[in-house]
Design a protein around this motif. Sequence first.
Motif, PDB file in Angstrom:
ATOM      1  N   GLN A  63     -51.686 -15.139  11.311  1.00  0.00           N
ATOM      2  CA  GLN A  63     -50.388 -15.806  11.293  1.00  0.00           C
ATOM      3  C   GLN A  63     -49.721 -15.779  12.673  1.00  0.00           C
ATOM      4  OE1 GLN A  63     -48.840 -17.317   8.372  1.00  0.00           O
ATOM      5  NE2 GLN A  63     -51.006 -17.191   7.908  1.00  0.00           N
ATOM      6  N   ILE A  64     -50.359 -15.110  13.636  1.00  0.00           N
ATOM      7  CA  ILE A  64     -49.806 -15.019  14.984  1.00  0.00           C
ATOM      8  C   ILE A  64     -50.434 -16.088  15.873  1.00  0.00           C
ATOM      9  CG2 ILE A  64     -49.514 -13.547  17.020  1.00  0.00           C
ATOM     10  CD1 ILE A  64     -47.835 -12.615  14.620  1.00  0.00           C
ATOM     11  N   ILE A  65     -51.763 -16.163  15.887  1.00  0.00           N
ATOM     12  CA  ILE A  65     -52.485 -17.198  16.629  1.00  0.00           C
ATOM     13  C   ILE A  65     -53.269 -18.026  15.609  1.00  0.00           C
ATOM     14  CG2 ILE A  65     -54.198 -17.699  18.407  1.00  0.00           C
ATOM     15  CD1 ILE A  65     -53.597 -14.951  19.612  1.00  0.00           C
ATOM     16  N   ASP A  66     -53.039 -19.315  15.611  1.00  0.00           N
ATOM     17  CA  ASP A  66     -53.713 -20.200  14.661  1.00  0.00           C
ATOM     18  C   ASP A  66     -55.235 -20.051  14.796  1.00  0.00           C
ATOM     19  OD1 ASP A  66     -55.043 -22.621  13.666  1.00  0.00           O
ATOM     20  OD2 ASP A  66     -53.021 -23.407  13.404  1.00  0.00           O
ATOM     21  N   PRO A  67     -55.940 -19.770  13.702  1.00  0.00           N
ATOM     22  CA  PRO A  67     -57.396 -19.625  13.777  1.00  0.00           C
ATOM     23  C   PRO A  67     -58.104 -20.826  14.414  1.00  0.00           C
ATOM     24  CG  PRO A  67     -56.617 -18.805  11.679  1.00  0.00           C
ATOM     25  CD  PRO A  67     -55.447 -19.471  12.357  1.00  0.00           C
ATOM     26  N   SER A  94     -67.919 -18.553  24.159  1.00  0.00           N
ATOM     27  CA  SER A  94     -68.009 -17.191  23.640  1.00  0.00           C
ATOM     28  C   SER A  94     -68.876 -17.131  22.400  1.00  0.00           C
ATOM     29  CB  SER A  94     -66.614 -16.678  23.244  1.00  0.00           C
ATOM     30  OG  SER A  94     -65.743 -16.660  24.337  1.00  0.00           O
ATOM     31  N   LYS A  95     -69.540 -16.019  22.235  1.00  0.00           N
ATOM     32  CA  LYS A  95     -70.227 -15.745  20.968  1.00  0.00           C
ATOM     33  C   LYS A  95     -69.095 -15.427  19.990  1.00  0.00           C
ATOM     34  CE  LYS A  95     -73.895 -13.017  19.004  1.00  0.00           C
ATOM     35  NZ  LYS A  95     -75.148 -13.730  19.053  1.00  0.00           N
ATOM     36  N   THR A  96     -69.008 -16.184  18.916  1.00  0.00           N
ATOM     37  CA  THR A  96     -67.857 -16.080  18.024  1.00  0.00           C
ATOM     38  C   THR A  96     -68.260 -15.536  16.662  1.00  0.00           C
ATOM     39  OG1 THR A  96     -66.871 -17.964  19.151  1.00  0.00           O
ATOM     40  CG2 THR A  96     -65.938 -17.372  17.031  1.00  0.00           C
ATOM     41  N   PHE A  97     -67.440 -14.646  16.161  1.00  0.00           N
ATOM     42  CA  PHE A  97     -67.609 -14.064  14.835  1.00  0.00           C
ATOM     43  C   PHE A  97     -66.341 -14.376  14.063  1.00  0.00           C
ATOM     44  CE2 PHE A  97     -69.873 -11.610  17.962  1.00  0.00           C
ATOM     45  CZ  PHE A  97     -71.119 -11.427  17.391  1.00  0.00           C
ATOM     46  N   GLU A  98     -66.483 -14.669  12.791  1.00  0.00           N
ATOM     47  CA  GLU A  98     -65.316 -14.990  11.978  1.00  0.00           C
ATOM     48  C   GLU A  98     -65.218 -14.005  10.832  1.00  0.00           C
ATOM     49  OE1 GLU A  98     -62.913 -18.787  10.287  1.00  0.00           O
ATOM     50  OE2 GLU A  98     -64.532 -19.020  11.731  1.00  0.00           O
ATOM     51  N   ILE A  99     -63.993 -13.540  10.585  1.00  0.00           N
ATOM     52  CA  ILE A  99     -63.748 -12.652   9.454  1.00  0.00           C
ATOM     53  C   ILE A  99     -62.715 -13.354   8.562  1.00  0.00           C
ATOM     54  CG2 ILE A  99     -62.978 -10.378   8.690  1.00  0.00           C
ATOM     55  CD1 ILE A  99     -63.997  -9.250  11.348  1.00  0.00           C
ATOM     56  N   PRO A 100     -63.183 -14.018   7.504  1.00  0.00           N
ATOM     57  CA  PRO A 100     -62.281 -14.751   6.618  1.00  0.00           C
ATOM     58  C   PRO A 100     -61.246 -13.813   5.991  1.00  0.00           C
ATOM     59  CG  PRO A 100     -64.582 -15.291   6.150  1.00  0.00           C
ATOM     60  CD  PRO A 100     -64.575 -14.106   7.082  1.00  0.00           C
ATOM     61  N   GLY A 101     -60.042 -14.327   5.848  1.00  0.00           N
ATOM     62  CA  GLY A 101     -58.988 -13.566   5.189  1.00  0.00           C
ATOM     63  C   GLY A 101     -58.337 -12.498   6.048  1.00  0.00           C
ATOM     64  N   ALA A 102     -58.806 -12.303   7.269  1.00  0.00           N
ATOM     65  CA  ALA A 102     -58.254 -11.255   8.131  1.00  0.00           C
ATOM     66  C   ALA A 102     -57.007 -11.744   8.853  1.00  0.00           C
ATOM     67  CB  ALA A 102     -59.296 -10.809   9.153  1.00  0.00           C
ATOM     68  N   SER A 103     -56.061 -10.832   9.028  1.00  0.00           N
ATOM     69  CA  SER A 103     -54.839 -11.135   9.756  1.00  0.00           C
ATOM     70  C   SER A 103     -55.017 -10.812  11.234  1.00  0.00           C
ATOM     71  CB  SER A 103     -53.686 -10.292   9.204  1.00  0.00           C
ATOM     72  OG  SER A 103     -53.807  -8.938   9.628  1.00  0.00           O
ATOM     73  N   TYR A 104     -53.957 -10.968  11.994  1.00  0.00           N
ATOM     74  CA  TYR A 104     -53.959 -10.603  13.409  1.00  0.00           C
ATOM     75  C   TYR A 104     -54.332  -9.132  13.582  1.00  0.00           C
ATOM     76  CZ  TYR A 104     -52.373 -10.646  18.273  1.00  0.00           C
ATOM     77  OH  TYR A 104     -52.310 -10.572  19.639  1.00  0.00           O
ATOM     78  N   SER A 105     -54.051  -8.328  12.572  1.00  0.00           N
ATOM     79  CA  SER A 105     -54.376  -6.898  12.590  1.00  0.00           C
ATOM     80  C   SER A 105     -55.795  -6.633  12.100  1.00  0.00           C
ATOM     81  CB  SER A 105     -53.371  -6.116  11.738  1.00  0.00           C
ATOM     82  OG  SER A 105     -52.086  -6.210  12.295  1.00  0.00           O
ATOM     83  N   VAL A 106     -56.701  -7.547  12.384  1.00  0.00           N
ATOM     84  CA  VAL A 106     -58.088  -7.459  11.929  1.00  0.00           C
ATOM     85  C   VAL A 106     -58.733  -6.135  12.336  1.00  0.00           C
ATOM     86  CG1 VAL A 106     -58.976  -8.714  13.946  1.00  0.00           C
ATOM     87  CG2 VAL A 106     -60.285  -8.700  11.819  1.00  0.00           C
ATOM     88  N   HIS A 107     -58.360  -5.614  13.491  1.00  0.00           N
ATOM     89  CA  HIS A 107     -58.951  -4.355  13.968  1.00  0.00           C
ATOM     90  C   HIS A 107     -58.576  -3.167  13.082  1.00  0.00           C
ATOM     91  CE1 HIS A 107     -54.973  -4.700  15.699  1.00  0.00           C
ATOM     92  NE2 HIS A 107     -54.970  -3.395  15.870  1.00  0.00           N
ATOM     93  N   VAL A 108     -57.519  -3.314  12.294  1.00  0.00           N
ATOM     94  CA  VAL A 108     -57.103  -2.262  11.360  1.00  0.00           C
ATOM     95  C   VAL A 108     -57.610  -2.574   9.955  1.00  0.00           C
ATOM     96  CG1 VAL A 108     -55.123  -1.074  10.318  1.00  0.00           C
ATOM     97  CG2 VAL A 108     -55.041  -1.749  12.731  1.00  0.00           C
ATOM     98  N   SER A 109     -57.408  -3.811   9.515  1.00  0.00           N
ATOM     99  CA  SER A 109     -57.733  -4.167   8.132  1.00  0.00           C
ATOM    100  C   SER A 109     -59.226  -4.336   7.887  1.00  0.00           C
ATOM    101  CB  SER A 109     -57.000  -5.448   7.735  1.00  0.00           C
ATOM    102  OG  SER A 109     -57.412  -6.533   8.537  1.00  0.00           O
ATOM    103  N   HIS A 110     -59.988  -4.613   8.921  1.00  0.00           N
ATOM    104  CA  HIS A 110     -61.430  -4.822   8.784  1.00  0.00           C
ATOM    105  C   HIS A 110     -62.168  -4.049   9.872  1.00  0.00           C
ATOM    106  CE1 HIS A 110     -59.777  -8.226   6.536  1.00  0.00           C
ATOM    107  NE2 HIS A 110     -60.925  -8.245   5.876  1.00  0.00           N
ATOM    108  N   ARG A 111     -61.822  -2.779  10.008  1.00  0.00           N
ATOM    109  CA  ARG A 111     -62.359  -1.999  11.141  1.00  0.00           C
ATOM    110  C   ARG A 111     -63.878  -1.872  11.134  1.00  0.00           C
ATOM    111  NH1 ARG A 111     -58.298   0.924   9.014  1.00  0.00           N
ATOM    112  NH2 ARG A 111     -58.910   2.379   7.406  1.00  0.00           N
ATOM    113  N   LYS A 112     -64.496  -1.791   9.970  1.00  0.00           N
ATOM    114  CA  LYS A 112     -65.969  -1.698   9.937  1.00  0.00           C
ATOM    115  C   LYS A 112     -66.589  -2.981  10.471  1.00  0.00           C
ATOM    116  CE  LYS A 112     -66.385   1.700   6.267  1.00  0.00           C
ATOM    117  NZ  LYS A 112     -66.815   1.973   4.898  1.00  0.00           N
ATOM    118  N   GLU A 113     -66.076  -4.125  10.021  1.00  0.00           N
ATOM    119  CA  GLU A 113     -66.606  -5.402  10.488  1.00  0.00           C
ATOM    120  C   GLU A 113     -66.379  -5.572  11.991  1.00  0.00           C
ATOM    121  OE1 GLU A 113     -64.675  -4.962   7.764  1.00  0.00           O
ATOM    122  OE2 GLU A 113     -65.007  -6.548   6.292  1.00  0.00           O
TER     123      GLU A 113
END
Length: 124
Positions: A75-79, A91-110
Motif C-alpha cells: 500500500q506504500i509503493i504500487d506493486p 533485476s531478478k524479480t521475486f513476487e510474494i502475493p498478499g505481502a505488504s510493504y512490511s514483507v520483511h516482517v510478515s514473510h521473513r522466511k520467504e
Amino acid sequence: MLGKTPGAIKVNPDGYTYLDPLEFPKLFAPDIPHDQAVFASRSQVLAASSVFKTPLAAAAWRTKRSSGIVAGADQIIDPDLERWYYARAKSKTFEIPGASYSVHVSHRKEVAEVITRAARSFEQ
C-alpha cells in the motif's frame, strides 16, 4: 493506498517526514499483528524531506546486477510500479502475493529464501 490517503505523510517542524501513526498499521503493515504494527509506527526513523528532492548522480542498477521483491499487496509503493522499476533495472524479480510493504516482517522466511537465492545467483 498511500497516494490515495491525503495527509498520511506528515512533516515535523524540522522538515522530517513520517507516516501518520494512525494510518501506519493500515498502509505500512496490515499483514503483521496490530500491536507490532503500532509499535513500528511509534519507532519510525524520520527522513529529511530534502532527500525526496535530491537528484541522483548515478544509479547503481545501471552497472550492477540486482534483485528485488514485489510485495503483492503493498500500500506504500504500487506493486505495478515496483515491477516497472525492476524490469527497467533488469533485476531478478521475486513476487510474494498478499505481502505488504512490511514483507520483511510478515514473510521473513520467504524473504530470507529470496536473499539466499539472489546471493547464490550472483556467485556465478
